[in-house]
Design a protein around this motif. Structure first.
Motif, PDB file in Angstrom:
ATOM      1  N   LEU A 195     -25.633  36.467  60.991  1.00  0.00           N
ATOM      2  CA  LEU A 195     -26.492  36.414  60.817  1.00  0.00           C
ATOM      3  C   LEU A 195     -26.889  36.673  58.690  1.00  0.00           C
ATOM      4  O   LEU A 195     -26.809  36.010  58.463  1.00  0.00           O
ATOM      5  N   LEU A 196     -26.358  38.021  58.734  1.00  0.00           N
ATOM      6  CA  LEU A 196     -26.293  38.613  58.172  1.00  0.00           C
ATOM      7  C   LEU A 196     -25.856  38.093  57.021  1.00  0.00           C
ATOM      8  O   LEU A 196     -25.805  37.876  55.810  1.00  0.00           O
ATOM      9  N   VAL A 197     -24.156  37.564  56.982  1.00  0.00           N
ATOM     10  CA  VAL A 197     -23.698  36.661  56.377  1.00  0.00           C
ATOM     11  C   VAL A 197     -24.460  35.732  55.253  1.00  0.00           C
ATOM     12  O   VAL A 197     -24.301  35.536  54.848  1.00  0.00           O
ATOM     13  N   LEU A 198     -24.904  35.178  56.444  1.00  0.00           N
ATOM     14  CA  LEU A 198     -26.001  34.371  55.298  1.00  0.00           C
ATOM     15  C   LEU A 198     -26.704  34.004  54.848  1.00  0.00           C
ATOM     16  O   LEU A 198     -27.309  34.056  53.546  1.00  0.00           O
ATOM     17  N   LEU A 199     -27.151  35.499  55.223  1.00  0.00           N
ATOM     18  CA  LEU A 199     -28.595  35.942  54.414  1.00  0.00           C
ATOM     19  C   LEU A 199     -27.743  36.446  53.078  1.00  0.00           C
ATOM     20  O   LEU A 199     -28.538  36.531  52.419  1.00  0.00           O
ATOM     21  N   VAL A 200     -26.770  37.240  53.277  1.00  0.00           N
ATOM     22  CA  VAL A 200     -26.091  37.521  51.551  1.00  0.00           C
ATOM     23  C   VAL A 200     -25.985  36.396  50.820  1.00  0.00           C
ATOM     24  O   VAL A 200     -26.647  36.236  49.730  1.00  0.00           O
ATOM     25  N   THR A 213     -17.010  42.473  53.804  1.00  0.00           N
ATOM     26  CA  THR A 213     -17.201  42.171  54.805  1.00  0.00           C
ATOM     27  C   THR A 213     -16.649  40.388  55.587  1.00  0.00           C
ATOM     28  O   THR A 213     -16.062  40.637  56.809  1.00  0.00           O
ATOM     29  N   PRO A 214     -16.921  39.582  54.445  1.00  0.00           N
ATOM     30  CA  PRO A 214     -16.055  38.296  54.652  1.00  0.00           C
ATOM     31  C   PRO A 214     -14.273  38.163  55.042  1.00  0.00           C
ATOM     32  O   PRO A 214     -14.558  37.852  55.892  1.00  0.00           O
ATOM     33  N   VAL A 215     -13.653  39.254  54.130  1.00  0.00           N
ATOM     34  CA  VAL A 215     -12.055  39.717  54.837  1.00  0.00           C
ATOM     35  C   VAL A 215     -11.772  39.730  56.419  1.00  0.00           C
ATOM     36  O   VAL A 215     -11.708  39.592  56.889  1.00  0.00           O
ATOM     37  N   ILE A 216     -13.289  40.904  56.415  1.00  0.00           N
ATOM     38  CA  ILE A 216     -12.927  41.636  57.599  1.00  0.00           C
ATOM     39  C   ILE A 216     -13.568  40.397  58.942  1.00  0.00           C
ATOM     40  O   ILE A 216     -13.065  40.172  60.073  1.00  0.00           O
ATOM     41  N   VAL A 217     -14.326  39.563  58.438  1.00  0.00           N
ATOM     42  CA  VAL A 217     -14.266  38.782  59.245  1.00  0.00           C
ATOM     43  C   VAL A 217     -14.155  37.849  60.456  1.00  0.00           C
ATOM     44  O   VAL A 217     -13.497  37.529  60.847  1.00  0.00           O
ATOM     45  N   ARG A 218     -13.367  37.073  58.790  1.00  0.00           N
ATOM     46  CA  ARG A 218     -12.046  36.044  59.231  1.00  0.00           C
ATOM     47  C   ARG A 218     -10.971  36.616  59.718  1.00  0.00           C
ATOM     48  O   ARG A 218     -10.786  35.846  60.435  1.00  0.00           O
ATOM     49  N   LEU A 263     -19.898  29.421  55.324  1.00  0.00           N
ATOM     50  CA  LEU A 263     -20.207  29.978  54.226  1.00  0.00           C
ATOM     51  C   LEU A 263     -19.198  31.446  54.030  1.00  0.00           C
ATOM     52  O   LEU A 263     -19.301  32.330  53.104  1.00  0.00           O
ATOM     53  N   ASN A 264     -19.071  31.919  55.410  1.00  0.00           N
ATOM     54  CA  ASN A 264     -18.249  33.042  55.123  1.00  0.00           C
ATOM     55  C   ASN A 264     -16.595  33.155  54.438  1.00  0.00           C
ATOM     56  O   ASN A 264     -16.394  33.715  53.458  1.00  0.00           O
ATOM     57  N   ASP A 265     -16.257  31.769  54.688  1.00  0.00           N
ATOM     58  CA  ASP A 265     -15.229  31.517  54.332  1.00  0.00           C
ATOM     59  C   ASP A 265     -15.595  31.335  52.548  1.00  0.00           C
ATOM     60  O   ASP A 265     -14.523  31.404  51.341  1.00  0.00           O
ATOM     61  N   ALA A 306     -16.198  33.381  46.631  1.00  0.00           N
ATOM     62  CA  ALA A 306     -16.584  33.877  45.732  1.00  0.00           C
ATOM     63  C   ALA A 306     -16.607  35.074  44.142  1.00  0.00           C
ATOM     64  O   ALA A 306     -16.236  36.089  44.861  1.00  0.00           O
ATOM     65  N   PRO A 307     -17.327  34.637  43.474  1.00  0.00           N
ATOM     66  CA  PRO A 307     -17.197  35.676  41.832  1.00  0.00           C
ATOM     67  C   PRO A 307     -17.808  36.616  42.831  1.00  0.00           C
ATOM     68  O   PRO A 307     -18.819  36.846  42.962  1.00  0.00           O
TER      69      PRO A 307
END
Lengths: 297, 324
Positions: free
Chosen positions: B38-43, A165-170, A124-126, A131-132
């Motif tokens: 989990l926050l990522v999921l939640l968003v 956030t997703p950029v940093i997570v990855r 989901l992070n990817d 995501a737009p």
């Protein structure tokens, strides 16, 4: 040898190459097409930069950095309020996104690993990564602007944080995975609890990569326009320190001013565009050089 | 090994008073990292929930007709998504038609043809295209590209095809202003090139050199190596990369808003202005309220579904290869 030559029908004329012409043509076409494609890419980047420099430099003056954006129809003005607003929101966004992103990346690389939950979150992070951004703007609008009753810099910062956030997570996860397992085992063998192993060993080992991720995230959100349109909007005055109401920012200012009928507004839009693009390109290049020693190791 | 385990368990038993290493701080750290993930999921679910919630009144009011109706009348409160959906799909498909060959060409150039010294700078230039903000592409498209496009493509082509069947409608510009669906497609193509090209390049780089060399060794030309060795090897992930580009093209907002012309009408010509879901939202959201706001949210909902299906397929395709 001679005999054969004289007998042979008049020279299947010494072919230039041993390759059949159809194959040769296909090959040349491929080489030509690929080179052309690459040239197009380079020319486009060059022409964007040329456009920004030619148009942007005209409007450059010290006033840009001291004066706020002018109202409709009034002369002069600068973009100081938009620069400051953008800085504040971007920094706030990164301040929120960094701990969340690094911790989530740590979960994926250290705790979750290949559990079902970690796989789901990674996936989901990817998706969130590409995501737009306009949808993130709509989300934050519903979440914050509507209940609070006003556009605000806080909402803008949250929208930017969600994009960063997703950029940093990855990148955090990828970089932590590069740290050899033996280092962690050595730490654990000394009796260090997992949190100590992570903070003192794996984070430290991957620090350059994590910083790169944060810089890349910064570059990504610095130019984001669509989500700010619904959250921070824009206005022409200095913003109030509580960040409520429209908060001036560069991307939305550029959008509104570039399409406006006023010459001085358009000029300011170009100057802002030059400023923001140079900042972002510089950040991206810096990120590349930070990551380099990491890879070489 | 057995003896060792025994020894460890003995040591443990012998020191019962010692607290677990790390104690409460360790637990907190773990919990914080768990919560962040989990926050990522939640968003992600929050995005879906909030847009669905905002768009619900429009779906309830117009029913399935919302998707098939091409009305967008603010005065009469009649809203339909059809024009925007078609515009979104058309501009994205045009972007792929133009952008994919470009990206593959660049990837092949970088991995097979480029002289060693130029590889890094060229690759970096292409990747920098990805960090140019979308609004800058919009300005470039509107102020630099559109006038050139109107003058050197739209006008001559329109004059040429006028009156012809099929192409006469498809490539005829009533007002050769330079903006329109095709212009949006071209700008989007340029924007997705760095993404598709860099993923494809990574995939091509992963193919063992031996395969390539053996193909060259039996006398293949570069074209044959690319066509029969590299592309089949990397095809699944190339398709994944293309889908990823598609996902970006569908949701791209600012650049498209500048160059698509923002007209709510269905036109058979790719030179005519139109609008996409994202450009419609960006244009109208700030002045909208009531049902119009709900209709825009509902548009967002449709965009969410389209892009997320595309992105999920893309990620599955790219991932499968990386694991294998």
């Amino acid at each position: 040898m001679d005999a054969i030559n004289t007998l042979a029908p008049p020279a299947p004329p010494l072919r230039k190459s041993r390759v059949r012409s159809g194959r040769r043509v296909a090959d040349r076409l491929l080489v030509g097409a690929c080179t052309l494609a690459t040239l197009i890419g380079i020319v486009v980047l060059g022409s964007i930069l040329a456009m920004l420099i030619i148009e942007g430099v005209k409007g450059f003056s010290p006033l840009l950095f001291t004066e706020p954006t002018p109202g409709p129809g009034s002369e002069g003005g600068g973009i100081a309020n938009a620069i400051l607003g953008s800085l504040v929101m971007t920094v706030l966004g990164i301040l929120v996104a960094t701990p969340v992103g690094v911790m989530a990346g740590t979960f994926l690389a250290e705790y979750g690993r290949h559990s079902k939950l970690a796989d789901l979150i990674r996936f989901l992070n990817d998706i969130l990564l590409s995501a737009p951004s306009i949808l993130i703007g709509l989300f934050v609008y519903t979440l914050m602007v509507r209940p609070m009753g006003s556009y605000s810099g806080w909402a803008g910062a949250v929208a930017l944080a969600i994009i960063a956030t997703p950029v940093i997570v990855r990148t955090t996860e990828d970089m932590l995975r590069l740290v050899p397992a033996t280092l962690r085992e050595a730490g654990a063998a000394l009796g260090a609890p997992p949190s100590k192993v992570i903070t003192a060993i794996t984070w430290r080992g991957a620090s350059a990569g994590i910083v790169t991720g944060i810089i890349l995230a910064l570059a990504r959100i610095a130019g984001e326009t669509a989500p700010l349109l619904f959250t921070a909007l824009n206005n022409n005055s200095w913003f109030s320190p509580n960040l409520m109401g429209g908060v001036p920012n560069l991307p939305v200012m550029i959008y509104q001013f570039a399409l406006s009928p006023y010459a001085n507004w358009q000029q300011l839009a170009w100057a802002g565009a030059l400023l923001i693009t140079i900042t972002i390109l510089a950040l991206s290049i810096v990120a590349r050089f930070v990551i380099k020693p990491q890879r070489a190791r | 090994m057995g003896a060792l385990t025994e020894q460890i368990s003995l040591t443990r038993a012998a020191a019962p008073a010692r607290r677990k290493p790390g104690g409460i701080g360790d637990g907190l750290f773990r919990a914080a990292s768990y919560a962040s993930a989990l926050l990522v999921l939640l968003v992600l679910f929050g995005i879906l929930a909030s847009i669905a919630y905002g768009g619900w009144p429009a779906f309830a009011e117009f029913g399935p007709g919302f998707i098939t109706s091409s009305a967008w009348n603010i005065g009469q409160e009649q809203y339909g998504a059809f024009v925007a959906i078609v515009g979104t799909l058309a501009s994205a498909v045009l972007a792929l038609l133009i952008g994919v060959p470009l990206s593959l060409g660049i990837a092949v150039y970088l991995t097979q043809l480029c002289p060693g010294w130029a590889r890094k700078p060229v690759a970096m230039t292409i990747e920098l295209l990805a960090s140019v903000p979308s609004i800058i592409y919009g300005m470039w498209g509107l102020f630099i590209f559109a006038p050139l496009f109107a003058r050197f493509v739209q006008m001559p082509v329109s004059n040429l095809v006028e009156g012809m069947p099929v192409v006469g409608t498809l490539f005829y510009a009533r007002v050769p202003s330079g903006v329109g669906i095709l212009t949006a497609g071209i700008i989007l193509a340029i924007m997705i090139v760095p993404f598709v090209a860099s993923i494809t390049r990574d995939m091509l780089d992963q193919i063992p050199t031996v395969l390539r060399e053996s193909a060259y060794g039996i006398g293949c030309t570069t074209w044959e190596v690319v066509r029969h060795v590299l592309v089949p090897q990397a095809s699944v992930s190339i398709i994944g990369a293309i889908m990823l580009g598609l996902g970006r093209a569908l949701g791209e907002t600012m650049a498209v808003t500048f160059v698509i012309g923002n007209a709510n009408r269905l036109s058979a010509s790719v030179f005519d202005p139109g609008s996409t879901i994202a450009s419609r939202i960006a244009n109208e959201f700030n002045e909208a309220d009531g049902l119009q706001l709900n209709a825009l949210m509902a548009l967002g909902c449709i965009l969410f579904v389209i892009t997320f299906v595309v992105l999920i397929v893309a990620r599955l395709l790219v991932r499968r290869v990386k694991v294998a």
